[in-house]
Motif scaffolding. Structure first.
Motif, mmCIF file in Angstrom:
data_model
loop_
_atom_site.group_PDB
_atom_site.id
_atom_site.type_symbol
_atom_site.label_atom_id
_atom_site.label_comp_id
_atom_site.label_asym_id
_atom_site.label_seq_id
_atom_site.Cartn_x
_atom_site.Cartn_y
_atom_site.Cartn_z
ATOM 1 N N PHE A 128 -5.072 13.012 -2.727
ATOM 2 C CA PHE A 128 -4.493 12.591 -1.464
ATOM 3 C C PHE A 128 -3.030 13.031 -1.322
ATOM 4 O O PHE A 128 -2.518 13.154 -0.215
ATOM 5 C CB PHE A 128 -4.643 11.084 -1.283
ATOM 6 C CG PHE A 128 -6.071 10.699 -1.012
ATOM 7 C CD1 PHE A 128 -6.633 10.898 0.231
ATOM 8 C CD2 PHE A 128 -6.863 10.176 -2.015
ATOM 9 C CE1 PHE A 128 -7.954 10.574 0.485
ATOM 10 C CE2 PHE A 128 -8.179 9.843 -1.775
ATOM 11 C CZ PHE A 128 -8.724 10.047 -0.518
ATOM 12 N N LYS A 129 -2.351 13.271 -2.442
ATOM 13 C CA LYS A 129 -1.014 13.861 -2.367
ATOM 14 C C LYS A 129 -1.102 15.281 -1.813
ATOM 15 O O LYS A 129 -0.276 15.692 -0.999
ATOM 16 C CB LYS A 129 -0.353 13.885 -3.748
ATOM 17 C CG LYS A 129 0.123 12.539 -4.212
ATOM 18 C CD LYS A 129 0.777 12.650 -5.572
ATOM 19 C CE LYS A 129 1.177 11.295 -6.082
ATOM 20 N NZ LYS A 129 1.793 11.358 -7.411
ATOM 21 N N SER B 187 -3.375 9.628 4.193
ATOM 22 C CA SER B 187 -3.305 10.029 2.787
ATOM 23 C C SER B 187 -2.240 9.239 2.035
ATOM 24 O O SER B 187 -2.420 8.915 0.860
ATOM 25 C CB SER B 187 -3.002 11.521 2.673
ATOM 26 O OG SER B 187 -4.056 12.267 3.212
ATOM 27 N N GLN B 188 -1.146 8.911 2.689
ATOM 28 C CA GLN B 188 -0.081 8.158 2.030
ATOM 29 C C GLN B 188 -0.521 6.721 1.737
ATOM 30 O O GLN B 188 -0.137 6.142 0.738
ATOM 31 C CB GLN B 188 1.178 8.137 2.898
ATOM 32 C CG GLN B 188 2.338 7.373 2.281
ATOM 33 C CD GLN B 188 2.812 7.949 0.956
ATOM 34 O OE1 GLN B 188 2.902 9.158 0.806
ATOM 35 N NE2 GLN B 188 3.099 7.088 0.001
ATOM 36 N N THR C 137 -3.519 5.664 1.009
ATOM 37 C CA THR C 137 -4.684 5.584 0.134
ATOM 38 C C THR C 137 -4.227 5.294 -1.290
ATOM 39 O O THR C 137 -3.314 5.929 -1.800
ATOM 40 C CB THR C 137 -5.468 6.907 0.155
ATOM 41 O OG1 THR C 137 -5.813 7.198 1.496
ATOM 42 C CG2 THR C 137 -6.701 6.819 -0.697
ATOM 43 N N THR C 138 -4.851 4.298 -1.912
ATOM 44 C CA THR C 138 -4.509 3.946 -3.282
ATOM 45 C C THR C 138 -5.779 3.856 -4.117
ATOM 46 O O THR C 138 -6.890 3.863 -3.580
ATOM 47 C CB THR C 138 -3.783 2.575 -3.342
ATOM 48 O OG1 THR C 138 -4.657 1.584 -2.830
ATOM 49 C CG2 THR C 138 -2.511 2.596 -2.549
ATOM 50 N N ARG D 76 -1.812 15.005 1.845
ATOM 51 C CA ARG D 76 -0.594 14.594 2.551
ATOM 52 C C ARG D 76 0.313 15.795 2.800
ATOM 53 O O ARG D 76 0.839 15.968 3.897
ATOM 54 C CB ARG D 76 0.147 13.531 1.740
ATOM 55 C CG ARG D 76 1.410 13.032 2.429
ATOM 56 C CD ARG D 76 2.214 12.153 1.517
ATOM 57 N NE ARG D 76 2.617 12.930 0.347
ATOM 58 C CZ ARG D 76 2.952 12.413 -0.810
ATOM 59 N NH1 ARG D 76 2.919 11.111 -0.997
ATOM 60 N NH2 ARG D 76 3.321 13.179 -1.816
ATOM 61 N N THR E 20 -0.247 7.020 -5.258
ATOM 62 C CA THR E 20 -1.257 7.756 -4.495
ATOM 63 C C THR E 20 -2.002 8.708 -5.437
ATOM 64 O O THR E 20 -1.367 9.397 -6.229
ATOM 65 C CB THR E 20 -0.574 8.570 -3.377
ATOM 66 O OG1 THR E 20 0.191 7.682 -2.575
ATOM 67 C CG2 THR E 20 -1.578 9.275 -2.504
ATOM 68 N N ARG F 104 0.831 -1.213 0.000
ATOM 69 C CA ARG F 104 0.000 0.000 0.000
ATOM 70 C C ARG F 104 0.858 1.253 0.000
ATOM 71 O O ARG F 104 0.572 2.223 -0.692
ATOM 72 C CB ARG F 104 -0.885 0.006 1.232
ATOM 73 C CG ARG F 104 -2.304 0.055 0.895
ATOM 74 C CD ARG F 104 -3.115 0.075 2.154
ATOM 75 N NE ARG F 104 -4.336 -0.616 1.959
ATOM 76 C CZ ARG F 104 -5.346 -0.131 1.276
ATOM 77 N NH1 ARG F 104 -5.296 1.042 0.737
ATOM 78 N NH2 ARG F 104 -6.434 -0.825 1.114
#
Length: 74
Positions: free
Chosen positions: A15-16, A61-62, A64-65, A19, A11, A6
């Motif tokens: 979400f980047k 956030s990191q 999350t894919t 982050r 990402t 993960r």
């Protein structure tokens, strides 16, 4: 998917951005907590909350894919 896969997976752009905001919040909170002058307790508490919230936001956030598409029909 395990935690290592993960973390290494790409990402999504949204979400980047989250982050990076989380990292900035954590940095501001850490700066407030490490200030060399005596600050009121309320300000120190806010700094602690900012540091924790920023760390959690960055970590979530990191990890999350995007969802992988499968060819199996259901």
């Amino acid at each position: 998917m395990n935690i290592v896969k993960r973390a290494k997976a790409p990402t999504p752009k949204f979400f980047k951005v989250l982050r990076n905001i989380g990292l900035a919040l954590a940095a501001v909170g850490g700066t407030i907590l490490a200030a060399p002058i005596a600050l009121p307790i309320v300000v120190s508490s806010i700094g602690g909350y900012l540091a924790v919230a920023g760390g959690v936001l960055s970590a979530v956030s990191q990890l999350t894919t995007t969802q992988e598409k499968s060819n199996a029909s259901r």
